[in-house]
Enzyme design. Structure first.
Site, PDB file in Angstrom:
ATOM      1  N   SER A  11      41.875  53.291  81.315  1.00 47.51           N
ATOM      2  CA  SER A  11      41.624  51.856  81.161  1.00 47.51           C
ATOM      3  C   SER A  11      42.172  51.130  82.375  1.00 47.51           C
ATOM      4  CB  SER A  11      42.320  51.328  79.910  1.00 47.51           C
ATOM      5  OG  SER A  11      42.360  49.906  79.993  1.00 47.51           O
ATOM      6  N   HIS A  36      37.080  52.976  81.683  1.00 47.08           N
ATOM      7  CA  HIS A  36      37.117  52.097  80.503  1.00 47.08           C
ATOM      8  C   HIS A  36      37.506  50.683  80.929  1.00 47.08           C
ATOM      9  CE1 HIS A  36      37.651  51.498  76.099  1.00 47.08           C
ATOM     10  NE2 HIS A  36      38.685  50.744  76.428  1.00 47.08           N
ATOM     11  N   ASP A  38      38.249  46.869  79.603  1.00 47.61           N
ATOM     12  CA  ASP A  38      38.640  46.098  78.421  1.00 47.61           C
ATOM     13  C   ASP A  38      38.354  44.612  78.611  1.00 47.61           C
ATOM     14  OD1 ASP A  38      39.783  48.018  76.549  1.00 47.61           O
ATOM     15  OD2 ASP A  38      41.251  48.419  78.125  1.00 47.61           O
ATOM     16  N   MET A  40      38.408  40.954  77.078  1.00 52.61           N
ATOM     17  CA  MET A  40      39.126  40.199  76.043  1.00 52.61           C
ATOM     18  C   MET A  40      38.879  38.707  76.222  1.00 52.61           C
ATOM     19  SD  MET A  40      42.736  42.210  76.073  1.00 52.61           S
ATOM     20  CE  MET A  40      42.817  44.008  76.152  1.00 52.61           C
ATOM     21  N   HIS A  69      34.453  47.922  76.703  1.00 52.57           N
ATOM     22  CA  HIS A  69      34.989  47.668  75.365  1.00 52.57           C
ATOM     23  C   HIS A  69      35.146  46.163  75.183  1.00 52.57           C
ATOM     24  CE1 HIS A  69      38.787  48.260  72.577  1.00 52.57           C
ATOM     25  NE2 HIS A  69      37.772  47.718  71.932  1.00 52.57           N
ATOM     26  N   MET A  71      36.291  43.050  73.317  1.00 54.14           N
ATOM     27  CA  MET A  71      37.178  42.512  72.284  1.00 54.14           C
ATOM     28  C   MET A  71      36.940  41.012  72.286  1.00 54.14           C
ATOM     29  SD  MET A  71      40.341  44.988  73.201  1.00 54.14           S
ATOM     30  CE  MET A  71      39.528  45.440  74.745  1.00 54.14           C
ATOM     31  N   MET A 140      40.704  52.456  67.155  1.00 57.83           N
ATOM     32  CA  MET A 140      41.875  51.826  67.775  1.00 57.83           C
ATOM     33  C   MET A 140      43.148  52.410  67.164  1.00 57.83           C
ATOM     34  SD  MET A 140      40.477  49.781  69.959  1.00 57.83           S
ATOM     35  CE  MET A 140      42.071  49.270  70.604  1.00 57.83           C
ATOM     36  N   PHE A 146      46.500  44.422  74.257  1.00 53.88           N
ATOM     37  CA  PHE A 146      47.415  44.722  75.360  1.00 53.88           C
ATOM     38  C   PHE A 146      47.509  46.226  75.602  1.00 53.88           C
ATOM     39  CE2 PHE A 146      48.700  40.888  73.174  1.00 53.88           C
ATOM     40  CZ  PHE A 146      48.723  39.973  74.218  1.00 53.88           C
ATOM     41  N   GLY A 148      49.917  49.518  76.828  1.00 55.28           N
ATOM     42  CA  GLY A 148      51.328  49.889  76.721  1.00 55.28           C
ATOM     43  C   GLY A 148      51.946  49.711  75.345  1.00 55.28           C
ATOM     44  N   ASP A 175      41.564  54.827  71.342  1.00 54.00           N
ATOM     45  CA  ASP A 175      42.029  53.815  72.292  1.00 54.00           C
ATOM     46  C   ASP A 175      43.377  53.257  71.855  1.00 54.00           C
ATOM     47  OD1 ASP A 175      42.235  51.932  74.254  1.00 54.00           O
ATOM     48  OD2 ASP A 175      40.434  50.816  73.700  1.00 54.00           O
ATOM     49  N   GLY A 176      44.416  53.541  72.668  1.00 48.99           N
ATOM     50  CA  GLY A 176      45.734  52.957  72.454  1.00 48.99           C
ATOM     51  C   GLY A 176      46.820  54.000  72.321  1.00 48.99           C
TER      52      GLY A 176
HETATM   53  C1  DX5 Z   1      43.964  47.715  74.075  1.00 47.61           C
HETATM   54  C2  DX5 Z   1      42.878  48.232  74.995  1.00 47.61           C
HETATM   55  C3  DX5 Z   1      43.187  49.558  75.534  1.00 47.61           C
HETATM   56  C4  DX5 Z   1      44.425  49.632  76.388  1.00 47.61           C
HETATM   57  C5  DX5 Z   1      45.019  50.994  76.260  1.00 47.61           C
HETATM   58  O1  DX5 Z   1      43.567  46.506  73.539  1.00 47.61           O
HETATM   59  O2  DX5 Z   1      41.644  48.309  74.302  1.00 47.61           O
HETATM   60  O3  DX5 Z   1      42.071  50.143  76.192  1.00 47.61           O
HETATM   61  O4  DX5 Z   1      44.207  49.348  77.727  1.00 47.61           O
HETATM   62  O5  DX5 Z   1      46.234  51.000  76.943  1.00 47.61           O
HETATM   63  P1  DX5 Z   1      47.370  52.084  76.688  1.00 47.61           P
HETATM   64  O6  DX5 Z   1      46.761  53.433  76.992  1.00 47.61           O
HETATM   65  O7  DX5 Z   1      48.414  51.677  77.644  1.00 47.61           O
HETATM   66  O8  DX5 Z   1      47.757  51.977  75.246  1.00 47.61           O
HETATM   67 ZN    ZN Z   2      39.944  49.520  75.206  1.00 48.05          ZN
END
Ligand code: DX5
Ligand code: ZN
Length: 229
Positions: A11, A36, A38, A40, A69, A71, A140, A146, A148, A175-176
């Protein structure tokens, strides 16, 4: 032939936001299978990232698969814009509105592969009636918004989805919080695509891209070791 082998999708939420072109080239050179992205909106999730022009700019650097992705809510008014921006796979949340079925139809009609994402608090059954119209289910393992964050165990949900999918050509993406400890659990439960942000980018940079390679290899090796055990 449908490819159910392990794929790592870094990501770029964890990349250097001032240097996306070189970051994308670095992760691909180091063995990323997909990229990937993200998206948002500050409304469906409490964070804001990339609109279609940014995603179109990333496209110029992606040689593998651009996995976008969303969101965001609503989704449907933006599907064509992300198709034009060059998404190969467009994933929308089943929680993003009342008409996920229509959204999946619209994503495919716009020429992309369709993904449906499912939050930790949503049961597997929420996507049961979409199984014949999606190419990917994104499970998820954090509440989206976020990078991390701490992994939330979704092993039972992934197992259930794996058996609901049967022999349909549908990827299960996680994912996550994916890292060498959590990734093997998800692959054992039936996942084939692992999104990883912080675990891939940590400790590296475009001037030390080999760290990204080492980080991705650590995830792959942990999965292979768990399979062999
Ligand atoms: C979270 C995102 C993820 C995120 C994953 O809302 O959809 O794709 O970047 O990050 P890590 O691998 O750090 O959990
Ligand atoms: Zn994602």
């Amino acid at each position: 032939m449908f490819d159910r082998s392990l794929k790592i999708a870094p990501s770029i939420l964890s990349a250097d936001f001032a240097d996306f072109g070189r970051e994308i080239r670095a992760i691909e050179d180091q063995g990323a299978d997909w990229v990937h992205v993200d998206v948002m909106d500050g409304h469906f999730v409490p964070n804001l990232t990339f609109g279609p022009p940014a995603v179109a700019a990333f496209r110029k650097h992606v040689k593998t698969v651009m996995d976008v992705h969303l969101m965001i809510s609503p989704v449907d008014p933006y599907i064509d814009a992300y198709a034009k921006a060059g998404a190969d796979i467009l994933t929308a949340h089943v929680e993003a509105g009342p008409h996920a079925h229509r959204t999946m139809q619209a994503i495919r009609a716009a020429g992309m592969k369709a993904g449906v994402a499912i939050n930790p608090g949503t049961p597997a059954e929420a996507v049961e009636h979409l199984l014949d119209m999606v190419d990917l289910i994104c499970v998820m393992t954090v509440n989206p918004g976020f990078g991390g964050q701490k992994y939330i165990d979704m092993t039972a949900k992934v197992r259930k989805l794996r058996s609901m999918i049967g022999d349909r050509p549908v990827h299960i993406e996680i994912d996550g919080g994916m890292d060498p400890t959590t990734a093997p659990l998800m692959v054992a439960a039936g996942a084939d695509v692992l999104v990883a942000g912080s675990a891939v980018f940590k400790g590296g940079s475009v001037s030390t891209p080999e760290v990204y390679g080492t980080n991705m290899r650590a995830i792959r090796d942990a999965v292979s070791a768990a399979k062999a055990a």
